[in-house]
Design a protein around this motif. Structure first.
Motif, PDB file in Angstrom:
ATOM      1  N   ASP C 236      65.649 111.562  -3.914  1.00 22.18           N
ATOM      2  CA  ASP C 236      65.618 111.277  -2.473  1.00 22.18           C
ATOM      3  C   ASP C 236      64.300 111.683  -1.800  1.00 22.18           C
ATOM      4  O   ASP C 236      64.238 111.762  -0.583  1.00 22.18           O
ATOM      5  N   ASP C 238      61.518 110.031  -1.544  1.00 21.65           N
ATOM      6  CA  ASP C 238      60.891 108.951  -0.784  1.00 21.65           C
ATOM      7  C   ASP C 238      61.439 108.879   0.632  1.00 21.65           C
ATOM      8  O   ASP C 238      60.706 108.664   1.593  1.00 21.65           O
ATOM      9  N   GLU C 239      62.761 109.085   0.744  1.00 20.19           N
ATOM     10  CA  GLU C 239      63.378 109.064   2.079  1.00 20.19           C
ATOM     11  C   GLU C 239      62.825 110.179   2.940  1.00 20.19           C
ATOM     12  O   GLU C 239      62.637 110.015   4.137  1.00 20.19           O
ATOM     13  N   ARG C 240      62.572 111.314   2.309  1.00 21.12           N
ATOM     14  CA  ARG C 240      62.221 112.478   3.103  1.00 21.12           C
ATOM     15  C   ARG C 240      60.720 112.577   3.352  1.00 21.12           C
ATOM     16  O   ARG C 240      60.301 112.997   4.444  1.00 21.12           O
ATOM     17  N   GLY C 242      58.449 109.957   2.727  1.00 23.18           N
ATOM     18  CA  GLY C 242      57.784 108.667   2.911  1.00 23.18           C
ATOM     19  C   GLY C 242      57.841 107.802   1.666  1.00 23.18           C
ATOM     20  O   GLY C 242      57.896 108.308   0.541  1.00 23.18           O
ATOM     21  N   ASP C 243      57.842 106.488   1.883  1.00 27.18           N
ATOM     22  CA  ASP C 243      57.912 105.547   0.779  1.00 27.18           C
ATOM     23  C   ASP C 243      56.759 105.760  -0.188  1.00 27.18           C
ATOM     24  O   ASP C 243      55.637 106.014   0.224  1.00 27.18           O
ATOM     25  N   GLY C 244      57.073 105.624  -1.453  1.00 25.42           N
ATOM     26  CA  GLY C 244      56.029 105.735  -2.466  1.00 25.42           C
ATOM     27  C   GLY C 244      55.635 107.156  -2.779  1.00 25.42           C
ATOM     28  O   GLY C 244      54.703 107.383  -3.540  1.00 25.42           O
ATOM     29  N   PHE C 245      56.347 108.121  -2.208  1.00 27.97           N
ATOM     30  CA  PHE C 245      55.969 109.514  -2.433  1.00 27.97           C
ATOM     31  C   PHE C 245      56.135 109.896  -3.908  1.00 27.97           C
ATOM     32  O   PHE C 245      55.272 110.536  -4.501  1.00 27.97           O
ATOM     33  N   LYS C 246      57.230 109.422  -4.484  1.00 28.79           N
ATOM     34  CA  LYS C 246      57.498 109.766  -5.883  1.00 28.79           C
ATOM     35  C   LYS C 246      56.387 109.219  -6.777  1.00 28.79           C
ATOM     36  O   LYS C 246      55.902 109.881  -7.686  1.00 28.79           O
ATOM     37  N   GLN C 247      55.999 107.985  -6.465  1.00 27.63           N
ATOM     38  CA  GLN C 247      54.951 107.341  -7.252  1.00 27.63           C
ATOM     39  C   GLN C 247      53.637 108.129  -7.135  1.00 27.63           C
ATOM     40  O   GLN C 247      52.962 108.396  -8.111  1.00 27.63           O
ATOM     41  N   LYS C 248      53.341 108.522  -5.884  1.00 22.10           N
ATOM     42  CA  LYS C 248      52.091 109.266  -5.663  1.00 22.10           C
ATOM     43  C   LYS C 248      52.128 110.600  -6.402  1.00 22.10           C
ATOM     44  O   LYS C 248      51.137 111.042  -6.986  1.00 22.10           O
TER      45      LYS C 248
END
Lengths: 488, 216, 292
Positions: C236, C238-240, C242-248
């Protein structure tokens, strides 16, 4: 001599402990235990106060958690004491105090995580149970006559405030101050499970063999406790209590969903959670009981009985150290210092240190429990001997000890010892976390394996065992007509 | 004329009857002196009477029943706890009101211990403690007094003065006394107790000290 | 006065209750299993925190914990969003947090090993297969690392059970849990325990740094390889954040090339990982009953 019930009881307990020694795992497994011990004492002698940047903060947090936890515990305990005559309340209090602070902390860590509330509640809850019991005993002993003389129609609150509280106040205050000292110890050891108190750094330094750092922390802790009468002024108390919550640290925010999940899922036995039916539940339960609870109970009981007798022997050996009837002022002062250190060091920390130095077996636990509890009882009965006036031609030396003093203090000695029986067992169980196979070991293993359902069953069993020993201790004290004051 | 009828008073300790059964009537306005040797059952009788009156009398027990940790002021104030609300009483514990302070100081002045107002009861001498218990009984302003040896620790003049105060303020009183002269001087009726029974019951004016001495 | 003190106590107590529940701003928090000396961990992961903060433009905080389970619980409770787990703790954590993913592992973690080490006073000589050591090992004292460790507990226990067909505490006279790999090394070196099992990377690094008395302790057996440590992130984030956070985050970890930081792990670099890579660990854990 065997005609005396107290002597008979003593020998029965001694025999049980000796039998326990036969089956107990007592050994020094380190190749060079004395070399390590030497390094440790060298470390204490050459403390390094500037090793950890967080040391002062940790000390501050230790005090803050103790203050907030004990304050909350004493308020709740006081309220519970008012309704203590009701059986359900008594059972509830016995239950919450039967669970050790560290177990409470391990439970709260699972859903509050590293929020200050974890540490505060871990102290406040068991302390509330203890306060309830002791406060109610103190209140019961208050003189009932002034209350009977009040005009009819006096409200019960006013009657309580005027006729009951004032006479109990001094005793309650003394006891609460004593508990605050215990709270400092509890707060310090909470660091061992990850809260930001002294134990956190102590554990790190110790496990890395940084004995000078560890020595500095221990010395600071002793100074903190020894100077309590200096800084713990009644006038400053409100300041401390008000300020303490602001020094608990931020920790991490609580996610409330975790709390619900813990109670509705985590601690539900897995066969029930998965709907596997009665047979599976029975299989699960018997597995927990046979492979974990039974060995845990056995080791806990064996270790407790040995530690209890060792505590007794040490107390009897130690009290002359501070007794006015022996030695000069120099020896008494050093005796005091020794006993202060012995009783100020939490048994958990002592056991941890000795385990590191001597290797794993029940021996470090026995020695740690005996040192801490023997220090407390030795101090109490040593002080008591100072009120005894011997005839001028009383014998000296060992005869004075064995003929004049021991017979006079023996009953109160036994009273203290049986009073601490339950406390020793509570500690014994918790020492399992350090790797001795008592109940705490299995609780810790279950938590390490993220099996909270098992952990809860084992904690419940530990609590019941403690309640049982508490009841047995009270029964024996009543049978032998031993009286004890609660400030022990 | 109103008064109290006491019927079938009994008391036992360890299965042994120490009082009664006995019955008597006390009329309003009577000041009764209970006399008899120690152990005759006077204290027990006073306690029984207090229970029969449902606590609606001022009592000065032999043990005094002071709260040792509280100052004299609060010990006396306890006589009127029923007159005030809980908040008033609680505030008084922390910071007494002037009105009450003045009233109690005046009472203590009459009893010769005004300077002890803020001294904890624990720090007082026996005679002073006794006067505090008396002050509490007076302050309560019940119409009836039950007192058990209220002047045993007071010296002559003070004892006289206290007895006068007690008989003046209370409409009706029952006071156990070992001092026969004092009983004759201040009471209107004398009841003599022997082995838990009434051995003598006459108006004080008809008795002399010699008549009473047969009880001892 | 006595009663006024009591009232002050009551009032202040209530206030303290209210003050105990403060909340803080949204910070990305991560942790790591305490598998080594804490000073080293703090040093290492503060470096990582600084690096990630720079790369991701959010406040990043590392919190040290005292046990493997505490790391898993903090991750599960969403008090930390990322963790450097061992094989077993990662499997436990991902089972408890649906949607969480293993995103990166060390180059060495694809083929990790456990070393069995023995104090030289036992006279045990190195062997190529564990069953050759049966006579020498029987009746000795033995220490694992942490109860929740893959290389310090799970794999060694698995091989002991597999090879000797009995539980560790029946083979050895005494079985302990030292807590972490460094301590296992020290305890066996000092002779507190005669035999122990530890993470091979910790051994190699300590050896390289000259921190091992090779006259006192030596490696007697190496396990076959298995997958171990990995970075696991909550689903979760990305929800918290921002989008693409996991990828970054994944990219930041894979691109970490600061030699000093890598050396502190010690890993030569990070490579992509997936949940499936750890299937063997799950199976082993279930096999010996650590996982239900």
């Amino acid at each position: 001599m065997f005609a005396y019930p107290t002597v008979r009881a003593s020998f029965i307990f001694l025999a049980v402990a000796l039998l326990g020694l036969l089956v107990a795992d007592i050994a020094i497994t380190t190749a060079n235990p004395w070399q390590d011990l030497g390094r440790f004492f060298l470390g204490v002698a050459t403390p390094n106060f500037f090793s950890t940047e967080g040391l002062l903060t940790a000390l501050l947090r230790t005090v803050a958690f103790a203050f907030v936890g004990v304050t909350l515990g004493s308020i709740c305990g006081f309220l519970l004491a008012l309704v203590y005559r009701f059986l359900p309340v008594r059972i509830f209090c016995a239950f919450i105090r039967a669970i050790h602070e560290l177990f409470w902390a391990l439970i709260f860590l699972q859903f509050f995580g590293f929020h200050p509330l974890t540490g505060v509640l871990a102290i406040a809850i068991p302390y509330a149970g203890i306060f309830a019991k002791v406060y109610s005993e103190i209140l019961e002993e208050a003189d009932p006559e002034p209350g009977r003389l009040l005009p009819p129609g006096t409200s019960s609150i006013a009657a309580f405030l005027y006729a009951r509280i004032p006479d109990c106040w001094v005793q309650m205050r003394t006891y609460t101050a004593y508990r605050l000292e215990c709270g400092l110890r509890s707060s310090a050891i909470l660091g061992f499970v990850g809260l930001p108190t002294l134990g956190f750094y102590l554990e790190s330094s110790f496990s890395q063999g940084l004995y000078s750092d560890a020595g500095a922390m221990l010395i600071l802790f002793y100074v903190l406790i020894a100077t309590m009468p200096l800084w713990l002024r009644p006038k400053l108390l409100p300041v401390y209590v008000l300020a303490a919550p602001f020094f608990l640290g931020d920790g991490l925010p609580i996610v409330w969903g975790n709390v619900e999940r813990f109670f509705t899922e985590d601690i539900i036995p897995s066969p029930i959670r998965d709907g596997e039916g009665l047979a599976a539940i029975w299989a699960w339960l018997s597995d927990v009981l046979i492979t974990e609870a039974l060995p845990g109970i056995w080791n806990t009981v064996v270790l407790t009985q040995i530690a209890l007798v060792a505590t007794g022997i040490l107390s009897l050996l130690a009290f002359p150290l501070i007794s006015n009837h022996f030695g000069g002022p120099v020896r008494r002062t050093s005796g005091h210092v020794f006993l202060v250190i012995a009783r100020s060091t939490p048994e958990y920390i002592l056991a941890y240190i000795l385990l590191q130095l001597w290797g794993p077996s029940m021996l470090p636990a026995v020695v740690a429990l005996a040192l801490h509890n023997g220090g407390i009882i030795g101090h109490l009965i040593g002080r008591q001997t100072n009120t005894i006036h011997l005839r001028p031609d009383a014998p000296v030396g060992f005869s004075r000890y064995s003929w004049e003093l021991v017979p006079r203090i023996y009953r109160s000695f036994l009273a203290f010892l049986f009073y601490r029986w339950e406390i020793i067992m509570r500690e014994t169980a918790i020492l399992g976390i350090l790797g001795i196979y008592t109940l705490g070991f299995y609780v810790d293993s279950a938590i390490q394996n993220i099996q909270f359902d098992r952990a809860m069953v084992l904690i419940l069993i530990t609590a019941l065992l403690n309640i049982g020993v508490d009841a047995l201790g009270r029964f024996i004290r009543r049978k032998l007509a031993l009286q004890t004051m609660p400030t022990c | 004329m109103s008064g109290f009828d006491f019927n079938g008073l009994t008391a036992s300790f360890d299965g042994e009857r120490v009082i009664g059964p006995l019955s008597f009537r006390i009329n309003e306005g009577e000041h009764v002196g209970l006399v008899g040797k120690s152990g005759a059952g006077k204290s027990t009788l006073i306690r029984l009477l207090y229970d029969r009156l449902d606590g609606k009398a001022s009592l000065v027990p032999q043990g005094l029943g002071l709260v040792n940790a509280l100052p004299v002021f609060h010990n006396v104030f306890m006589g009127q706890l029923d007159q005030h609300g809980t908040w008033y009483n609680t505030l008084t514990l922390i910071r007494p009101f002037r009105r009450d302070k003045d009233a109690i100081r005046a009472l203590l002045t009459e009893l010769g211990i005004p300077e002890k107002l803020w001294i904890p009861a624990a720090a007082l001498s026996g005679g002073q403690r006794q006067r505090v218990a008396i002050a509490r009984a007076l302050y309560r302003q019940a119409p009836t007094l039950l007192a058990d040896e209220p002047i045993s620790a007071l010296d002559g003049p003070m004892a006289q003065q206290v007895m006068t105060m007690l008989t003046n303020q209370f409409t009706t009183s029952i006071v156990a006394l070992h001092d026969v002269e004092m009983a004759l001087a201040h009471c209107t009726r004398i009841i003599g107790i022997q082995d838990g029974q009434i051995a003598l019951d006459q108006p004080a004016s008809e008795l002399t000290a010699a008549d009473i001495s047969v009880l001892y | 006065m006595a009663i006024s003190n009591l009232r002050k106590w009551l009032a202040t107590g209530l206030l303290s209750l209210a003050a105990a529940t403060t909340v803080q701003a949204d910070t990305f928090v991560f942790t790591a299993i305490p598998d080594e000396d804490e000073t080293k961990l703090v040093e290492r992961f503060r470096g990582v925190a600084d690096y990630l903060q720079e790369q991701l433009d959010v406040e990043v905080r590392y919190i040290p914990v005292k046990s493997y389970a505490a790391a898993v619980s903090a991750f599960r409770n969403n008090q930390v969003q990322l963790a450097w787990f061992g094989g077993l703790s990662g499997v436990q954590a991902r089972r408890l947090v649906p949607g969480s993913e293993a995103i990166a592992q060390g180059v060495e973690d694809e083929a990790f090993e456990t070393y069995f080490i023995a104090n030289t006073s036992t006279g045990i000589q190195p062997a190529d297969s564990l069953d050759e050591l049966e006579d020498e090992l029987r009746g000795k004292t033995f220490t694992f690392g942490s109860k929740g460790s893959t290389s310090g507990r799970l794999m060694p226990e698995f091989y002991i059970r597999d090879v000797f067909n009995e539980a560790p505490d029946s083979l050895f006279s005494r079985v302990g849990f030292s807590g972490n790999h460094t301590r296992t090394l020290r305890l066996v070196e000092a002779g507190t325990y005669e035999v122990g099992a530890l993470n091979f990377q910790v051994w190699e690094k300590e050896l390289e740094n000259g921190n091992i008395d090779t006259d006192a302790v030596q490696v007697i057996w190496r396990t076959p390889t298995y997958p171990d440590y990995q970075w696991t992130i909550r689903g979760d984030v990305d929800e918290r954040f921002g989008d693409g956070f996991k990828q970054k985050m994944t990219e930041a970890l894979l691109n970490l090339d600061d030699p000093a930081l890598l050396e502190s792990f010690p890993r030569s670099g990070f490579i992509p990982a997936s949940n499936d890579d750890y299937e063997p660990i799950r199976a082993t854990a279930e096999n010996i009953g650590i996982l239900d």
